[in-house]
Design a protein around this motif. Sequence first.
Motif, PDB file in Angstrom:
ATOM      1  N   ARG A 177       0.807  -1.221   0.000  1.00  0.00           N
ATOM      2  CA  ARG A 177       0.000   0.000   0.000  1.00  0.00           C
ATOM      3  C   ARG A 177       0.843   1.275   0.000  1.00  0.00           C
ATOM      4  O   ARG A 177       0.361   2.333  -0.430  1.00  0.00           O
ATOM      5  CB  ARG A 177      -0.954   0.010   1.189  1.00  0.00           C
ATOM      6  N   VAL A 196      -3.823  -4.895  -3.277  1.00  0.00           N
ATOM      7  CA  VAL A 196      -3.016  -3.978  -2.468  1.00  0.00           C
ATOM      8  C   VAL A 196      -2.995  -4.528  -1.041  1.00  0.00           C
ATOM      9  O   VAL A 196      -4.056  -4.815  -0.472  1.00  0.00           O
ATOM     10  CB  VAL A 196      -3.621  -2.562  -2.498  1.00  0.00           C
ATOM     11  N   ALA A 213      -6.308  -2.459  -6.781  1.00  0.00           N
ATOM     12  CA  ALA A 213      -6.025  -1.470  -7.821  1.00  0.00           C
ATOM     13  C   ALA A 213      -6.077  -2.194  -9.157  1.00  0.00           C
ATOM     14  O   ALA A 213      -5.793  -3.386  -9.230  1.00  0.00           O
ATOM     15  CB  ALA A 213      -4.652  -0.854  -7.601  1.00  0.00           C
ATOM     16  N   VAL A 263      -0.266   4.302  -4.061  1.00  0.00           N
ATOM     17  CA  VAL A 263      -1.231   3.275  -4.458  1.00  0.00           C
ATOM     18  C   VAL A 263      -2.405   3.220  -3.486  1.00  0.00           C
ATOM     19  O   VAL A 263      -3.558   3.019  -3.876  1.00  0.00           O
ATOM     20  CB  VAL A 263      -0.535   1.897  -4.546  1.00  0.00           C
ATOM     21  N   ASP A 264      -2.104   3.426  -2.206  1.00  0.00           N
ATOM     22  CA  ASP A 264      -3.140   3.336  -1.189  1.00  0.00           C
ATOM     23  C   ASP A 264      -4.310   4.283  -1.468  1.00  0.00           C
ATOM     24  O   ASP A 264      -5.477   3.926  -1.256  1.00  0.00           O
ATOM     25  CB  ASP A 264      -2.517   3.665   0.171  1.00  0.00           C
ATOM     26  N   ALA A 308      -6.434   2.843  -4.548  1.00  0.00           N
ATOM     27  CA  ALA A 308      -7.059   1.513  -4.520  1.00  0.00           C
ATOM     28  C   ALA A 308      -8.528   1.590  -4.138  1.00  0.00           C
ATOM     29  O   ALA A 308      -8.932   2.436  -3.343  1.00  0.00           O
ATOM     30  CB  ALA A 308      -6.305   0.615  -3.543  1.00  0.00           C
TER      31      ALA A 308
END
Lengths: 443, 443
Positions: free
Chosen positions: B141, B167, B178, B192-193, B196
Motif C-alpha cells: 500500500r 493492495v 487497484a 497506491v493506497d 485503490a
Amino acid sequence: MSVDELFDMLKEQDLPYLKDWLSAQPPHAIADELIRVDAAGMALVFRLLDKGKALAVFEELDPSDQQEILAGLRDRAFSELVEGMDPDDRARLIGELPAKVARRVLAGLSPHERQMTAALLGYPEGSVGRMMTPEVVAIHRNLTVAEALDVVRTKGANAETVYTLPVVDDGRRLVGIASLRDLVTADTGRRVDGLAEKEYVSARATDDAEAAARLMRDANLLDLPIVDSEDRLLGFLTIDDAVEVIEAADTEDAYRQSGSEPLAGSYLLVSIRQLASRRAPWLLLLFVAAILTINVLDFFEENLAEVTALALFIPMITGAGGNTGAQSATSVVRALALSDVRIRDLPRVLWREARVGAILGVVLATIGIGIGTIFADFDLAIVIAISLLAVCTWAAIVGGSMPLLAKKLKIDPAVVSAPMVATLVDATGLIIYFLTARAILGI
Amino acid sequence: MSVDELFDMLKEQDLPYLKDWLSAQPPHAIADELIRVDAAGMALVFRLLDKGKALAVFEELDPSDQQEILAGLRDRAFSELVEGMDPDDRARLIGELPAKVARRVLAGLSPHERQMTAALLGYPEGSVGRMMTPEVVAIHRNLTVAEALDVVRTKGANAETVYTLPVVDDGRRLVGIASLRDLVTADTGRRVDGLAEKEYVSARATDDAEAAARLMRDANLLDLPIVDSEDRLLGFLTIDDAVEVIEAADTEDAYRQSGSEPLAGSYLLVSIRQLASRRAPWLLLLFVAAILTINVLDFFEENLAEVTALALFIPMITGAGGNTGAQSATSVVRALALSDVRIRDLPRVLWREARVGAILGVVLATIGIGIGTIFADFDLAIVIAISLLAVCTWAAIVGGSMPLLAKKLKIDPAVVSAPMVATLVDATGLIIYFLTARAILGI
C-alpha cells in the motif's frame, strides 16, 4: 439484517432503514434483491438510489426486468437512465421493447449515443454484433509503445476495456492484438506492430453470439475482436457479456429440455400468465402425441381384457423407456452444446447408445423378472424382461440420435426434451410389450 | 481440409500432413479435436507437437481427459508436462488422480512448484481454494504508482494476470484492489493506497467454488481475490476458471435433471462402462419406485377389469402429470442456480405453481373431454377431465416445491429430475384417476 430482506423492508415501509441499507450494498446485491419484489417496490427503490448507483444497479438487470423498472419511472429519470447505459446494454434493452417505445427511447438519446446504439441494432437478433461494445481503444500499427500508452491514457476513460488493444492499419482494418500487459512491460521505443500478436481469434459481427462466447471460453480470451466482412474493427465481445450469453444459452437449454420455453425475465417477476403460456404449447403437443398410446392400447384391448395383469406393468415399462431415453438425449444435447460431439458423429453416438441401452436393459430386465414373478407369474415375468431389454435399447437409440438429427435440420437440439422422448417411446414401448406378450403367452 | 478431420488423418496415418495441420491450428482447436480420438491417437498427436504447444493444448483439456494423455506418455515427457502447468490446473489434475499416481507426480515436481500445488490441494474439493491461482502480483500500500508499475514489470512475467492488483499491508493482508488501468492512467507520484478501491468483493479459500464464480459474474469481475480467515491474500479466482466452474455446474445440473450423474470426461472419450454406470443408479432407483404404480393398479384391478377402457388413458394421464411436474421442477432448479429464488420463497413458489398447474390442467382437461368422448364415452371423458385438472395442479406443486425442499436438506436441487417427478406423480396420478372413476362411474 441479512440481504434476504428487501422484500420485508418494503412491506414494512421502513424507508430510513432502507436508504441506509441501499447505500451500504454493492449494485449487484441490490439487483439480486430487486428481481424478488414487485413493480411498485422497484420504482420506490429506484427513487431512493442516487443517480450513479441507480445506473449501476440498472445495468445489472436483464432487459425484461429493466422494462419493468422503466415503466415505473417519470420521463426525465427514464431518459437519464437510458442515456447513461453502455451502448451494448442499451441495444439489448431497446431490441426487446415494443417498436413504438423503442422509437421514443432512441429519439430521446443524444446524437452520439443514438448513433452507436442504432449501429448495434442493425445486426440480427442473436448475433454477436448485438452484444459487442463499440467503445474500444484502437492503436495504429505505426505507433511506438510510448505513444500507444498515451492513447490509452487519453481515450481509455470512455472505453469498456483497455486490457486488449486492437492494432489497426490506415483503413481501421484489424492487423493484430496487443495487450496492455505487453505495452507496460515492453521498451517504450518499440513499435506496436512488432509487439502485436498476429495470430489472433476474431469473429464477424453477424456470427452467432453463443458460438462466439464459447470460442472465447475455449481460447481463454478476455475480449474477442469483432470485425465486418472486410476485417474492419467494429468492437469487442467482452468476457462479462460472453458469460451472460453462455448462462442465457444454458438456461434456454435447461427449459427446452423439460419441454418448456424459457422465461423472458426472472422467475418471481414474470406473470403467472407468462409462466403458463411458456409451458402450454409443448405440453399440448405432447398431450396430443399421447393419443398414439390410446390407439395402441385400443388395438390390443382384447389382449388386455384377457390378461388384465398386463395393465399392471404399463407405467413401469413406459417409465423405464422414457427415463433411459431422457438420459441419452441429455448426454447428447449437452455434448453438442459443449462441442464434444458434432453432427457427423451420429454413427458413433448410435453405436455407443445402443450398447449402453442394452446394458441398462439387461440390468432392469433382471430385476423385472423378480417383480413380474411376485406380482403376476413367471411367464408374464419373461414378457416383462424381454420388453424392458428391447425398450431400453430402443429408447437409448432414439434419445441419442434425435438431438443430432434436430441439429442437422437446424432445429435447436435442446427441444429434444425428456418429455418428448418419453412420449415418443411410450407408444413404441407399448407395441413391443404387447407383441412380446402375444408371442410368449400365446394370446 | 476442415478442422473436423483429425480423426480421419489419424486413421489414414498421414503424418506429414498431420504435422503441418497441428502447427497451423491454435491450441484450443487441437484440444477440441483431441477429445474425439482414442488414447493411441492422442499419444501420437502429443509426440508430434513441440513442447510449448503440447503444454498449451494439454492445459485446455479437462482433468480426466488429461489423465488419458498422461497414461500414454513416457516418464520424462510426463514430468515435463506436469512441471510446466499452472499451479491451479495442476492441483485440479492431481486431485483427480489415484492417490498412488498423485504422490509420484508430486514427487517429480521441482520444490517450488510442489509447494504451490500442495498448498492448493490442502483445500477441500469443490472449494474455490482448489481453483485459485496463487501467482498474483501483490502491491504494498505504501508504494507510489511508478514503483508499483516497476513491480508489475519485474514480477509480472510469472503471474497469471496483472490487470487486477491486490493492495496489501505489511502482514500481506488485503486492504484494497487497484487495476492496471488505474495505474497506467494515474499520476506516477501518487500513492497506491489512495488509488485503490477499498470496497471490493472477495471470497474465502474454503468457500464454494460455484458460489464464488457466480458472484464474479454478478459483480462483473475479471479476478476475485481469495483470502484466508485472517484476510491474508492467497490468490485469485480468474474469470476463465470461473467460466469453467459455471459451465461444469451447468453440465452437472443438466445431467442430474435427466436422472443421471455427470460424466468424468468428454462424451466420446469416456468408456461405455462409465456411461452405463453413471446412469444405472438413478434408473434403478426410479425403476424400483415404479413398483408403487403396480401396487396402485393392483389395488384397483377389479375396477380395471370392469371398465377396461380405463386402461386406455393411463399413459396419457400419467404423462401429462409427469410433463407438468418436470416443467415446474426445471423452472425452480434453474431459478435456484441463478439465485432468482431462495429457500424462503417456498410459499410464493407453491402459490405460483399451483395457479400455473391449474391453468394448464384446465387447458388439457378441455381437450381431454373431446378425446375421452371419441375413444370411450362422455362419462369417462368427465373422469379424464377432472383427473387431468387435479393431476396437473398436484404435479406442478410437487415439481415446484421439491427442489426447494432438497436445497433445504442440503441436497443438490438438480437431483429433483424430470424422471423423478414423473415417477412420483405417476402413482398419485393413478390414485386420483381411479378414485374419480369410482365416484363418477359408480363402480
